[in-house]
Enzyme design. Structure first.
Site, PDB file in Angstrom:
ATOM      1  N   GLY A  96       0.812  -1.215   0.000  1.00 31.05           N
ATOM      2  CA  GLY A  96       0.000   0.000   0.000  1.00 31.05           C
ATOM      3  C   GLY A  96       0.845   1.264   0.000  1.00 31.05           C
ATOM      4  O   GLY A  96       2.039   1.238  -0.317  1.00 31.05           O
ATOM      5  N   HIS A 147       2.330   4.622  -5.054  1.00 34.85           N
ATOM      6  CA  HIS A 147       2.864   5.788  -5.768  1.00 34.85           C
ATOM      7  C   HIS A 147       3.124   5.385  -7.213  1.00 34.85           C
ATOM      8  O   HIS A 147       2.799   4.241  -7.620  1.00 34.85           O
ATOM      9  CB  HIS A 147       4.133   6.308  -5.076  1.00 34.85           C
ATOM     10  CG  HIS A 147       5.142   5.245  -4.800  1.00 34.85           C
ATOM     11  ND1 HIS A 147       5.791   4.545  -5.792  1.00 34.85           N
ATOM     12  CD2 HIS A 147       5.605   4.714  -3.630  1.00 34.85           C
ATOM     13  CE1 HIS A 147       6.618   3.669  -5.271  1.00 34.85           C
ATOM     14  NE2 HIS A 147       6.521   3.735  -3.954  1.00 34.85           N
ATOM     15  N   GLY A 205       5.626   4.390  -8.753  1.00 35.21           N
ATOM     16  CA  GLY A 205       6.395   3.151  -8.929  1.00 35.21           C
ATOM     17  C   GLY A 205       5.460   1.940  -8.964  1.00 35.21           C
ATOM     18  O   GLY A 205       5.606   1.041  -9.800  1.00 35.21           O
ATOM     19  N   HIS A 206       4.478   1.916  -8.050  1.00 28.98           N
ATOM     20  CA  HIS A 206       3.516   0.807  -8.058  1.00 28.98           C
ATOM     21  C   HIS A 206       2.663   0.842  -9.330  1.00 28.98           C
ATOM     22  O   HIS A 206       2.323  -0.196  -9.895  1.00 28.98           O
ATOM     23  CB  HIS A 206       2.591   0.900  -6.840  1.00 28.98           C
ATOM     24  CG  HIS A 206       3.290   0.775  -5.522  1.00 28.98           C
ATOM     25  ND1 HIS A 206       3.454   1.838  -4.663  1.00 28.98           N
ATOM     26  CD2 HIS A 206       3.879  -0.288  -4.919  1.00 28.98           C
ATOM     27  CE1 HIS A 206       4.092   1.434  -3.588  1.00 28.98           C
ATOM     28  NE2 HIS A 206       4.372   0.153  -3.711  1.00 28.98           N
ATOM     29  N   GLN A 263       7.493  -9.400   8.021  1.00 30.87           N
ATOM     30  CA  GLN A 263       8.738  -8.948   7.376  1.00 30.87           C
ATOM     31  C   GLN A 263       9.324  -7.716   8.044  1.00 30.87           C
ATOM     32  O   GLN A 263      10.311  -7.161   7.564  1.00 30.87           O
ATOM     33  CB  GLN A 263       8.522  -8.741   5.876  1.00 30.87           C
ATOM     34  CG  GLN A 263       7.636  -7.561   5.495  1.00 30.87           C
ATOM     35  CD  GLN A 263       7.364  -7.531   4.001  1.00 30.87           C
ATOM     36  OE1 GLN A 263       6.557  -8.277   3.492  1.00 30.87           O
ATOM     37  NE2 GLN A 263       8.032  -6.643   3.285  1.00 30.87           N
ATOM     38  N   LYS A 312      13.480  -1.954  -7.667  1.00 29.57           N
ATOM     39  CA  LYS A 312      13.934  -1.132  -6.545  1.00 29.57           C
ATOM     40  C   LYS A 312      14.380  -2.045  -5.390  1.00 29.57           C
ATOM     41  O   LYS A 312      15.383  -1.809  -4.749  1.00 29.57           O
ATOM     42  CB  LYS A 312      12.792  -0.198  -6.127  1.00 29.57           C
ATOM     43  CG  LYS A 312      12.821   0.289  -4.704  1.00 29.57           C
ATOM     44  CD  LYS A 312      13.606   1.548  -4.578  1.00 29.57           C
ATOM     45  CE  LYS A 312      13.656   2.147  -3.209  1.00 29.57           C
ATOM     46  NZ  LYS A 312      13.202   1.387  -2.090  1.00 29.57           N
ATOM     47  N   ASP A 313      13.563  -3.076  -5.111  1.00 23.78           N
ATOM     48  CA  ASP A 313      13.922  -4.075  -4.092  1.00 23.78           C
ATOM     49  C   ASP A 313      14.554  -5.254  -4.832  1.00 23.78           C
ATOM     50  O   ASP A 313      13.953  -6.317  -4.974  1.00 23.78           O
ATOM     51  CB  ASP A 313      12.677  -4.507  -3.319  1.00 23.78           C
ATOM     52  CG  ASP A 313      12.066  -3.348  -2.555  1.00 23.78           C
ATOM     53  OD1 ASP A 313      12.699  -2.844  -1.629  1.00 23.78           O
ATOM     54  OD2 ASP A 313      10.959  -2.921  -2.925  1.00 23.78           O
ATOM     55  N   GLN A 336      15.066  -8.592  -2.998  1.00 21.61           N
ATOM     56  CA  GLN A 336      13.750  -9.218  -2.823  1.00 21.61           C
ATOM     57  C   GLN A 336      13.309  -9.902  -4.123  1.00 21.61           C
ATOM     58  O   GLN A 336      12.787 -11.025  -4.107  1.00 21.61           O
ATOM     59  CB  GLN A 336      12.736  -8.146  -2.400  1.00 21.61           C
ATOM     60  CG  GLN A 336      11.282  -8.597  -2.500  1.00 21.61           C
ATOM     61  CD  GLN A 336      10.321  -7.562  -1.992  1.00 21.61           C
ATOM     62  OE1 GLN A 336      10.154  -7.409  -0.794  1.00 21.61           O
ATOM     63  NE2 GLN A 336       9.643  -6.843  -2.885  1.00 21.61           N
ATOM     64  N   ARG A 365       8.720   5.068   1.832  1.00 20.52           N
ATOM     65  CA  ARG A 365       9.490   5.538   2.993  1.00 20.52           C
ATOM     66  C   ARG A 365      10.199   6.860   2.724  1.00 20.52           C
ATOM     67  O   ARG A 365      10.748   7.446   3.655  1.00 20.52           O
ATOM     68  CB  ARG A 365      10.480   4.470   3.443  1.00 20.52           C
ATOM     69  CG  ARG A 365       9.784   3.271   4.099  1.00 20.52           C
ATOM     70  CD  ARG A 365      10.776   2.275   4.640  1.00 20.52           C
ATOM     71  NE  ARG A 365      10.146   1.263   5.486  1.00 20.52           N
ATOM     72  CZ  ARG A 365      10.082  -0.038   5.199  1.00 20.52           C
ATOM     73  NH1 ARG A 365      10.602  -0.486   4.075  1.00 20.52           N
ATOM     74  NH2 ARG A 365       9.495  -0.867   6.023  1.00 20.52           N
TER      75      ARG A 365
HETATM   76  O1  PAF Z   1       7.771  -5.020  -1.794  1.00 18.68           O
HETATM   77  C1  PAF Z   1       6.783  -5.060  -1.031  1.00 18.68           C
HETATM   78  O2  PAF Z   1       5.922  -4.169  -1.019  1.00 18.68           O
HETATM   79  C2  PAF Z   1       6.614  -6.242  -0.089  1.00 18.68           C
HETATM   80  O3  PAF Z   1       7.829  -6.690   0.384  1.00 18.68           O
HETATM   81  C3  PAF Z   1       5.791  -7.402  -0.712  1.00 18.68           C
HETATM   82  C4  PAF Z   1       6.503  -8.024  -1.909  1.00 18.68           C
HETATM   83  C5  PAF Z   1       4.428  -6.905  -1.128  1.00 18.68           C
HETATM   84  C6  PAF Z   1       5.603  -8.514   0.325  1.00 18.68           C
HETATM   85  O4  PAF Z   1       4.950  -8.053   1.457  1.00 18.68           O
END
Ligand code: PAF
Length: 290
Positions: free
Chosen positions: A40, A43, A45-46, A70, A158-159, A162, A196
């Site tokens: 949530g 922005h 980027g999403h 997490q 960006k991540d 991940q 953030r």
């Molecule tokens: O990148 C994120 O927003 C979170 O780490 C994700 C992949 C939705 C998992 O909670």
């Protein structure tokens, strides 16, 4: 002149059962379905993830779930921004077809006792500084993929660590889904968009683009044949001089398995995490082919 209001017509699914039924129905009609997992505070980027998902699939669902597993005990789980109405409006405007927003109890019912632990790309970098973080991510993403049964799922570069962890878990656990990475969306001064960034004061915000500038300069020099170690030393000095208070890591890694490199001979990525005021900023860039 009549005022125009934008209607939020986005269906919101709260339960696994409704999510599953909806997606099964679409797939039964021969439609391809993509998921954009998020926490949530959406922005641009999403929205780039949603836009790319709309190119890959006939139906796109975004999930919004601030995943408690997490976050470390000293991290910002309680204060993480939550604004579902704004998020759902933005998703509707961008063309998403639904929002999956389960409760914590739906995701982690009483007695929940399973965790997904990925080795390899989870180790080092953020894995060293955020113990348990990637297990929390891997667990919730595995659940989201199995709950939804989507054909594709999209995550931002960006991540980057991940993204590599998620690619690995989908492969290792034989989850039949295409994992698609999408380029980082940046502000006009190069700062990677992140929920953030809101933690930065105006003075810190002015310093923050130094992170990307430094990584981009290092990438250019490594591509030109400079050695890694002096570039890493230079980069760290740049960040500290600019006003970053601490650097968790600044490292040049293999672009796929994230092992540390001594020299650049193939696809490589520079990754960094550094503290600026209350914010911990992460960023990464590709080293152009040598
Ligand atoms: O990148 C994120 O927003 C979170 O780490 C994700 C992949 C939705 C998992 O909670």
């Amino acid at each position: 002149m009549p005022t125009m209001t934008i209607q939020n017509t986005l269906p919101i699914y709260r339960t696994i059962a409704v999510l599953r039924q909806t997606i099964k129905q679409w797939q039964g009609q021969g439609l391809r379905v993509a998921l954009v997992p998020t926490m949530g505070a959406l922005h641009a980027g999403h929205m780039a993830l949603v836009t790319r998902a709309l190119q890959l699939a006939d139906r796109v669902i975004a999930s919004v779930f601030v995943n408690p597993t997490q976050f470390g005990p000293q991290e910002d789980f309680a204060s993480y921004p939550r604004r579902e109405r704004q998020d759902s409006l933005l998703l509707a405007q961008t063309g998403a077809h639904g929002l999956y927003a389960p409760t914590v109890d739906e995701m982690y019912p009483a007695g929940f006792a399973t965790a997904v632990i990925v080795g390899g790309p989870s180790e080092g970098l953020c894995g060293d500084f955020r113990p348990g973080h990637f297990s929390g991510v891997a667990t919730v993403v595995t659940k989201l993929l199995l709950q939804s049964g989507v054909d594709a799922a999209l995550f931002g570069e960006k991540d980057y660590q991940q993204l590599q962890v998620i690619r690995r878990l989908a492969r290792d656990l034989d989850i039949p889904v295409t994992i698609e990475g999408v380029s980082t969306v940046r502000e006009s001064d190069g700062l990677a968009m992140s929920s953030r960034n809101a933690y930065l004061t105006p003075a810190e915000r002015a310093v923050a683009p130094t992170l990307h500038r430094t990584l981009a300069a290092m990438a250019g020099r490594l591509a030109a044949g400079d050695a890694i170690a002096p570039q890493v030393d230079w980069g760290k000095a740049q960040l500290l001089d600019a006003g970053f208070s601490a650097i968790d890591y600044l490292s040049v890694r293999d672009a796929v398995d994230l092992t540390a490199l001594e020299s650049v001979t193939g696809p490589a990525r520079i990754l960094a995490a550094a503290h600026l005021g209350k914010a911990r900023l992460i960023d990464n860039v590709a080293v152009p082919a040598v």
